[in-house]
Design a protein around this motif. Sequence first.
Motif, mmCIF file in Angstrom:
data_model
loop_
_atom_site.group_PDB
_atom_site.id
_atom_site.type_symbol
_atom_site.label_atom_id
_atom_site.label_comp_id
_atom_site.label_asym_id
_atom_site.label_seq_id
_atom_site.Cartn_x
_atom_site.Cartn_y
_atom_site.Cartn_z
ATOM 1 N N LYS A 6 0.799 -1.213 0.000
ATOM 2 C CA LYS A 6 0.000 0.000 0.000
ATOM 3 C C LYS A 6 0.842 1.278 0.000
ATOM 4 N N ILE A 7 1.974 1.273 0.682
ATOM 5 C CA ILE A 7 2.804 2.479 0.735
ATOM 6 C C ILE A 7 3.299 2.832 -0.656
ATOM 7 N N ARG A 8 3.804 1.849 -1.359
ATOM 8 C CA ARG A 8 4.319 2.093 -2.712
ATOM 9 C C ARG A 8 3.202 2.532 -3.660
ATOM 10 N N SER A 9 2.051 1.902 -3.571
ATOM 11 C CA SER A 9 0.955 2.283 -4.469
ATOM 12 C C SER A 9 0.437 3.682 -4.133
ATOM 13 N N PHE A 10 0.480 4.071 -2.860
ATOM 14 C CA PHE A 10 0.078 5.431 -2.483
ATOM 15 C C PHE A 10 1.048 6.467 -3.039
ATOM 16 N N ILE A 11 2.342 6.192 -2.930
ATOM 17 C CA ILE A 11 3.360 7.133 -3.406
ATOM 18 C C ILE A 11 3.259 7.317 -4.915
ATOM 19 N N HIS A 12 2.977 6.251 -5.628
ATOM 20 C CA HIS A 12 2.928 6.321 -7.088
ATOM 21 C C HIS A 12 1.530 6.598 -7.637
ATOM 22 N N SER A 13 0.593 6.919 -6.774
ATOM 23 C CA SER A 13 -0.775 7.148 -7.249
ATOM 24 C C SER A 13 -0.934 8.546 -7.842
ATOM 25 N N PRO A 14 -1.836 8.699 -8.792
ATOM 26 C CA PRO A 14 -2.103 10.015 -9.375
ATOM 27 C C PRO A 14 -2.622 11.013 -8.336
ATOM 28 N N ILE A 15 -3.307 10.529 -7.319
ATOM 29 C CA ILE A 15 -3.825 11.424 -6.277
ATOM 30 C C ILE A 15 -2.674 12.084 -5.519
ATOM 31 N N THR A 16 -1.642 11.307 -5.187
ATOM 32 C CA THR A 16 -0.492 11.859 -4.470
ATOM 33 C C THR A 16 0.220 12.905 -5.322
ATOM 34 N N LEU A 17 0.428 12.606 -6.578
ATOM 35 C CA LEU A 17 1.079 13.562 -7.481
ATOM 36 C C LEU A 17 0.241 14.825 -7.624
ATOM 37 N N THR A 18 -1.052 14.664 -7.785
ATOM 38 C CA THR A 18 -1.954 15.811 -7.911
ATOM 39 C C THR A 18 -1.926 16.664 -6.648
ATOM 40 N N LEU A 19 -1.932 16.019 -5.501
ATOM 41 C CA LEU A 19 -1.868 16.741 -4.234
ATOM 42 C C LEU A 19 -0.568 17.520 -4.107
ATOM 43 N N PHE A 20 0.553 16.904 -4.490
ATOM 44 C CA PHE A 20 1.847 17.587 -4.436
ATOM 45 C C PHE A 20 1.876 18.805 -5.361
ATOM 46 N N VAL A 21 1.374 18.641 -6.565
ATOM 47 C CA VAL A 21 1.336 19.762 -7.516
ATOM 48 C C VAL A 21 0.420 20.871 -6.997
ATOM 49 N N ALA A 22 -0.740 20.504 -6.458
ATOM 50 C CA ALA A 22 -1.673 21.502 -5.927
ATOM 51 C C ALA A 22 -1.060 22.255 -4.748
ATOM 52 N N LEU A 23 -0.377 21.547 -3.863
ATOM 53 C CA LEU A 23 0.283 22.210 -2.727
ATOM 54 C C LEU A 23 1.413 23.132 -3.199
ATOM 55 N N SER A 24 2.136 22.703 -4.213
ATOM 56 C CA SER A 24 3.209 23.540 -4.758
ATOM 57 C C SER A 24 2.653 24.826 -5.372
ATOM 58 N N ILE A 25 1.583 24.704 -6.124
ATOM 59 C CA ILE A 25 0.950 25.890 -6.719
ATOM 60 C C ILE A 25 0.378 26.788 -5.629
ATOM 61 N N GLY A 26 -0.232 26.170 -4.622
ATOM 62 C CA GLY A 26 -0.743 26.950 -3.493
ATOM 63 C C GLY A 26 0.358 27.705 -2.777
ATOM 64 N N TRP A 27 1.507 27.059 -2.581
ATOM 65 C CA TRP A 27 2.645 27.724 -1.946
ATOM 66 C C TRP A 27 3.122 28.891 -2.815
ATOM 67 N N MET A 28 3.152 28.696 -4.123
ATOM 68 C CA MET A 28 3.588 29.782 -5.007
ATOM 69 C C MET A 28 2.654 30.986 -4.879
ATOM 70 N N ILE A 29 1.373 30.754 -4.835
ATOM 71 C CA ILE A 29 0.415 31.844 -4.710
ATOM 72 C C ILE A 29 0.555 32.542 -3.372
ATOM 73 N N VAL A 30 0.643 31.764 -2.304
ATOM 74 C CA VAL A 30 0.776 32.347 -0.962
ATOM 75 C C VAL A 30 2.055 33.168 -0.836
ATOM 76 N N ARG A 31 3.157 32.647 -1.307
ATOM 77 C CA ARG A 31 4.437 33.361 -1.137
ATOM 78 C C ARG A 31 4.492 34.643 -1.969
ATOM 79 N N ASN A 32 3.769 34.686 -3.077
ATOM 80 C CA ASN A 32 3.809 35.883 -3.910
ATOM 81 C C ASN A 32 2.755 36.917 -3.557
ATOM 82 N N ILE A 33 1.649 36.513 -2.980
ATOM 83 C CA ILE A 33 0.585 37.455 -2.653
ATOM 84 C C ILE A 33 0.649 37.916 -1.199
ATOM 85 N N TYR A 34 0.895 36.969 -0.294
ATOM 86 C CA TYR A 34 0.786 37.282 1.122
ATOM 87 C C TYR A 34 2.116 37.489 1.841
ATOM 88 N N LEU A 35 3.228 37.052 1.235
ATOM 89 C CA LEU A 35 4.522 37.175 1.925
ATOM 90 C C LEU A 35 5.395 38.226 1.282
#
Length: 117
Positions: free
Chosen positions: A88-117
């Motif tokens: 399960k650990i390996r399938s979670f790491i390689h799942s599209p949901i995990t990748l999507t979550l990482f990309v979404a968090l990265s984009i969210g961080w970019m927005i926060v750091r440029n607008i609010y910081l």
Amino acid sequence: MKRWIWIVALLALLGFSWMFDPLEGPAIYPRCPVKWLTGWDCPGCGSARALHALLHGRLAEAWAFNPWLPIVLVMALLALIGSNRPGKIRSFIHSPITLTLFVALSIGWMIVRNIYL
């Protein structure tokens, strides 16, 4: 054999980052294309400076340069460890949901750091 190539590449990157300070050294680090095109800091902007500070034990300075880097390093370590384990650990790491979550968090961080910081 492939694992050794990755280990050597990682050690070379760490050695390079430890030796050359992006703030003082020659312009050997590439410019960020996102910053160059948009003027915004991308999620990785400041990572070279943060990694250099982290390798020299300056944790607060590394955090100030880019708080996203330590989070990504921990996530990469967990992915590396989890990728070598079946189930399960390996399938979670390689799942599209995990990748999507990482990309979404990265984009969210970019927005926060440029607008609010």
